[in-house]
Enzyme design. Structure first.
Site, PDB file in Angstrom:
ATOM      1  N   PHE A 178      -8.286   8.493   8.730  1.00 43.46           N
ATOM      2  CA  PHE A 178      -7.944   9.103   7.435  1.00 43.46           C
ATOM      3  C   PHE A 178      -9.184   9.083   6.552  1.00 43.46           C
ATOM      4  O   PHE A 178     -10.251   8.601   6.966  1.00 43.46           O
ATOM      5  CB  PHE A 178      -6.770   8.355   6.788  1.00 43.46           C
ATOM      6  CG  PHE A 178      -7.070   6.914   6.433  1.00 43.46           C
ATOM      7  CD1 PHE A 178      -7.446   6.558   5.148  1.00 43.46           C
ATOM      8  CD2 PHE A 178      -6.991   5.902   7.393  1.00 43.46           C
ATOM      9  CE1 PHE A 178      -7.737   5.234   4.817  1.00 43.46           C
ATOM     10  CE2 PHE A 178      -7.278   4.574   7.063  1.00 43.46           C
ATOM     11  CZ  PHE A 178      -7.652   4.254   5.774  1.00 43.46           C
ATOM     12  N   HIS A 210     -13.872  -2.466   9.562  1.00 44.44           N
ATOM     13  CA  HIS A 210     -13.788  -3.333   8.395  1.00 44.44           C
ATOM     14  C   HIS A 210     -12.368  -3.911   8.251  1.00 44.44           C
ATOM     15  O   HIS A 210     -12.181  -5.100   8.066  1.00 44.44           O
ATOM     16  CB  HIS A 210     -14.180  -2.513   7.165  1.00 44.44           C
ATOM     17  CG  HIS A 210     -13.480  -1.184   7.030  1.00 44.44           C
ATOM     18  ND1 HIS A 210     -13.353  -0.305   8.069  1.00 44.44           N
ATOM     19  CD2 HIS A 210     -12.831  -0.601   5.979  1.00 44.44           C
ATOM     20  CE1 HIS A 210     -12.677   0.757   7.676  1.00 44.44           C
ATOM     21  NE2 HIS A 210     -12.344   0.594   6.406  1.00 44.44           N
ATOM     22  N   ARG A 211     -11.365  -3.050   8.395  1.00 48.49           N
ATOM     23  CA  ARG A 211      -9.967  -3.483   8.209  1.00 48.49           C
ATOM     24  C   ARG A 211      -9.547  -4.427   9.335  1.00 48.49           C
ATOM     25  O   ARG A 211      -8.888  -5.438   9.104  1.00 48.49           O
ATOM     26  CB  ARG A 211      -9.058  -2.248   8.158  1.00 48.49           C
ATOM     27  CG  ARG A 211      -7.593  -2.541   7.863  1.00 48.49           C
ATOM     28  CD  ARG A 211      -6.852  -1.321   7.379  1.00 48.49           C
ATOM     29  NE  ARG A 211      -7.392  -0.835   6.120  1.00 48.49           N
ATOM     30  CZ  ARG A 211      -8.210   0.229   6.018  1.00 48.49           C
ATOM     31  NH1 ARG A 211      -8.510   0.967   7.066  1.00 48.49           N
ATOM     32  NH2 ARG A 211      -8.700   0.550   4.843  1.00 48.49           N
ATOM     33  N   THR A 264       0.837  -1.201   0.000  1.00 50.03           N
ATOM     34  CA  THR A 264       0.000   0.000   0.000  1.00 50.03           C
ATOM     35  C   THR A 264       0.864   1.240   0.000  1.00 50.03           C
ATOM     36  O   THR A 264       1.984   1.228   0.515  1.00 50.03           O
ATOM     37  CB  THR A 264      -0.943   0.049   1.223  1.00 50.03           C
ATOM     38  OG1 THR A 264      -1.770   1.211   1.122  1.00 50.03           O
ATOM     39  CG2 THR A 264      -0.195   0.115   2.548  1.00 50.03           C
ATOM     40  N   LYS A 283     -10.792   1.939  16.860  1.00 49.96           N
ATOM     41  CA  LYS A 283     -11.165   1.782  15.448  1.00 49.96           C
ATOM     42  C   LYS A 283     -10.787   0.379  14.975  1.00 49.96           C
ATOM     43  O   LYS A 283     -11.577  -0.290  14.307  1.00 49.96           O
ATOM     44  CB  LYS A 283     -10.483   2.850  14.577  1.00 49.96           C
ATOM     45  CG  LYS A 283     -10.899   2.709  13.110  1.00 49.96           C
ATOM     46  CD  LYS A 283     -10.283   3.699  12.161  1.00 49.96           C
ATOM     47  CE  LYS A 283     -10.615   3.307  10.726  1.00 49.96           C
ATOM     48  NZ  LYS A 283      -9.862   4.043   9.722  1.00 49.96           N
ATOM     49  N   ASP A 289      -7.873  -3.637  -0.381  1.00 44.02           N
ATOM     50  CA  ASP A 289      -8.702  -2.767  -1.198  1.00 44.02           C
ATOM     51  C   ASP A 289      -9.959  -2.473  -0.392  1.00 44.02           C
ATOM     52  O   ASP A 289     -10.603  -3.392   0.120  1.00 44.02           O
ATOM     53  CB  ASP A 289      -9.050  -3.384  -2.551  1.00 44.02           C
ATOM     54  CG  ASP A 289      -9.487  -2.285  -3.517  1.00 44.02           C
ATOM     55  OD1 ASP A 289      -8.670  -1.382  -3.798  1.00 44.02           O
ATOM     56  OD2 ASP A 289     -10.657  -2.300  -3.947  1.00 44.02           O
ATOM     57  N   TYR A 325     -12.448   9.025   4.749  1.00 44.63           N
ATOM     58  CA  TYR A 325     -13.839   9.353   5.068  1.00 44.63           C
ATOM     59  C   TYR A 325     -14.167   9.203   6.558  1.00 44.63           C
ATOM     60  O   TYR A 325     -15.332   9.348   6.942  1.00 44.63           O
ATOM     61  CB  TYR A 325     -14.787   8.469   4.236  1.00 44.63           C
ATOM     62  CG  TYR A 325     -14.638   8.667   2.738  1.00 44.63           C
ATOM     63  CD1 TYR A 325     -15.283   9.721   2.097  1.00 44.63           C
ATOM     64  CD2 TYR A 325     -13.842   7.820   1.968  1.00 44.63           C
ATOM     65  CE1 TYR A 325     -15.144   9.922   0.727  1.00 44.63           C
ATOM     66  CE2 TYR A 325     -13.691   8.008   0.595  1.00 44.63           C
ATOM     67  CZ  TYR A 325     -14.347   9.054  -0.012  1.00 44.63           C
ATOM     68  OH  TYR A 325     -14.216   9.262  -1.370  1.00 44.63           O
ATOM     69  N   ASP A 326     -13.198   8.916   7.400  1.00 42.94           N
ATOM     70  CA  ASP A 326     -13.486   8.712   8.830  1.00 42.94           C
ATOM     71  C   ASP A 326     -14.244   9.880   9.476  1.00 42.94           C
ATOM     72  O   ASP A 326     -15.156   9.642  10.265  1.00 42.94           O
ATOM     73  CB  ASP A 326     -12.194   8.425   9.616  1.00 42.94           C
ATOM     74  CG  ASP A 326     -11.735   6.984   9.469  1.00 42.94           C
ATOM     75  OD1 ASP A 326     -12.599   6.080   9.390  1.00 42.94           O
ATOM     76  OD2 ASP A 326     -10.513   6.744   9.438  1.00 42.94           O
ATOM     77  N   GLU A 343      -2.292  -0.750 -11.695  1.00 43.75           N
ATOM     78  CA  GLU A 343      -3.591  -0.281 -12.165  1.00 43.75           C
ATOM     79  C   GLU A 343      -4.699  -1.152 -11.571  1.00 43.75           C
ATOM     80  O   GLU A 343      -4.714  -2.373 -11.780  1.00 43.75           O
ATOM     81  CB  GLU A 343      -3.647  -0.345 -13.702  1.00 43.75           C
ATOM     82  CG  GLU A 343      -4.824   0.453 -14.239  1.00 43.75           C
ATOM     83  CD  GLU A 343      -5.149   0.133 -15.698  1.00 43.75           C
ATOM     84  OE1 GLU A 343      -6.256   0.489 -16.134  1.00 43.75           O
ATOM     85  OE2 GLU A 343      -4.308  -0.492 -16.374  1.00 43.75           O
TER      86      GLU A 343
HETATM   87  P1  ITT Z   1      -3.444   1.670  -1.799  1.00 44.40           P
HETATM   88  O1  ITT Z   1      -4.200   1.206  -3.040  1.00 44.40           O
HETATM   89  O2  ITT Z   1      -2.046   2.092  -2.083  1.00 44.40           O
HETATM   90  O3  ITT Z   1      -3.552   0.686  -0.677  1.00 44.40           O
HETATM   91  P2  ITT Z   1      -5.551   3.676  -1.662  1.00 44.40           P
HETATM   92  O4  ITT Z   1      -5.852   4.756  -0.649  1.00 44.40           O
HETATM   93  O5  ITT Z   1      -5.543   4.072  -3.127  1.00 44.40           O
HETATM   94  O6  ITT Z   1      -4.150   3.008  -1.248  1.00 44.40           O
HETATM   95  P3  ITT Z   1      -7.872   1.982  -2.079  1.00 44.40           P
HETATM   96  O7  ITT Z   1      -7.816   1.993  -3.555  1.00 44.40           O
HETATM   97  O8  ITT Z   1      -8.171   0.685  -1.387  1.00 44.40           O
HETATM   98  O9  ITT Z   1      -6.527   2.484  -1.409  1.00 44.40           O
HETATM   99  O10 ITT Z   1      -8.932   3.082  -1.636  1.00 44.40           O
HETATM  100  C1  ITT Z   1      -9.460   3.058  -0.373  1.00 44.40           C
HETATM  101  C2  ITT Z   1     -10.110   4.394  -0.073  1.00 44.40           C
HETATM  102  O11 ITT Z   1     -11.303   4.164   0.679  1.00 44.40           O
HETATM  103  C3  ITT Z   1      -9.217   5.237   0.812  1.00 44.40           C
HETATM  104  O12 ITT Z   1      -8.346   6.041   0.066  1.00 44.40           O
HETATM  105  C4  ITT Z   1     -10.248   6.024   1.619  1.00 44.40           C
HETATM  106  O13 ITT Z   1     -10.710   7.089   0.861  1.00 44.40           O
HETATM  107  C5  ITT Z   1     -11.398   5.029   1.771  1.00 44.40           C
HETATM  108  N1  ITT Z   1     -11.238   4.249   3.014  1.00 44.40           N
HETATM  109  C6  ITT Z   1     -10.933   2.927   3.116  1.00 44.40           C
HETATM  110  N2  ITT Z   1     -10.811   2.560   4.401  1.00 44.40           N
HETATM  111  C7  ITT Z   1     -11.037   3.669   5.124  1.00 44.40           C
HETATM  112  C8  ITT Z   1     -11.020   3.938   6.500  1.00 44.40           C
HETATM  113  O14 ITT Z   1     -10.720   2.989   7.386  1.00 44.40           O
HETATM  114  N3  ITT Z   1     -11.297   5.171   6.901  1.00 44.40           N
HETATM  115  C9  ITT Z   1     -11.561   6.141   6.013  1.00 44.40           C
HETATM  116  N4  ITT Z   1     -11.572   6.001   4.700  1.00 44.40           N
HETATM  117  C10 ITT Z   1     -11.318   4.757   4.245  1.00 44.40           C
END
Ligand code: ITT
Length: 203
Positions: free
Chosen positions: A155, A183-184, A10, A178, A72, A157-158, A43
């Protein structure tokens, strides 16, 4: 299986902070791509969280030959046909600030109340093993889009994600809390169990 080191694919520092804490007790060294000296801009052209997580994990595994995990994740807003979903990072453009993205969700739900504002965070973790196997796990956290932004933790949308059962926003939760609810946290704890079995040679 000899599992001493895992690369977490990531570029998102917020994810990485959470991942480190959740996988701390696995007894395996967890390296970010940066720490492992890997540069990859994969991509994400899948149609589901599962496909995209697997695409990221597999691409980086092929570069380094180590076991690679990828996340993801995204936010599904029911009243918006589950948008932004897999496009959560890309919503309104990668470089748009989350203050603007969050405000846009609040604006788009104008006039809606309570359950009409239902939403969930989804996270899929994929593990790509050097032998070519890919395993995925999924976790969700249910909530609602709030009426304002609150909190400076987490970070993305939290700050706009309200947790009715807890009476607070995800952006107000300390990291440990958290991770318990998120979810994570859920997806990664399931993955941790699978990785333990692989390590012990029972999978
Ligand atoms: P990587 O692909 O490098 O891991 P990314 O930020 O581009 O980083 P994603 O494509 O998985 O990752 O997009 C996930 C997005 O969803 C992330 O950038 C946030 O906007 C949102 N998101 C996911 N989990 C979140 C969380 O725990 N809290 C807040 N926003 C979250």
């Amino acid at each position: 299986m000899n599992l001493k080191k895992i690369i977490f694919a990531t570029g998102n520092e917020g994810k990485m902070r959470e991942v480190r804490m959740i996988l701390e007790d696995l007894g395996v060294e967890i390296l970010s791509m940066k720490e492992a000296g890997i540069e990859a801009d994969v991509e994400e052209n899948g149609k589901t969280f599962e496909e995209n997580a697997a695409i990221k994990a597999r691409a980086v595994m092929e570069l380094c030959g180590e076991t690679v995990l990828a996340d993801d994740s995204g936010l599904e807003v029911d009243a918006l046909n589950k948008e932004p979903g897999i496009y959560s990072a890309r919503y309104m453009g990668y470089d748009t600030s989350y203050h603007v993205k969050n405000q846009s969700l609040i604006d788009r739900l104008e006039g809606m109340t309570g359950e009409e504002r239902s939403a969930r965070f989804v996270c899929v973790i994929a593990a790509a093993l050097p032998d070519g196997r890919v395993i995925t796990t999924r976790g969700t956290m249910e909530g609602q889009i709030g009426y304002e932004e609150r909190g400076t933790n987490g970070f993305g949308y939290d700050p706009v994600f309200y947790l009715p059962e807890h009476g607070c926003y995800s952006g107000e939760l300390p990291l440990e809390v958290k991770n318990e609810l998120s979810h994570r946290g859920k997806a990664l704890r399931q993955m941790k169990e699978q990785l333990k079995r692989l390590k012990e040679g029972t999978a």
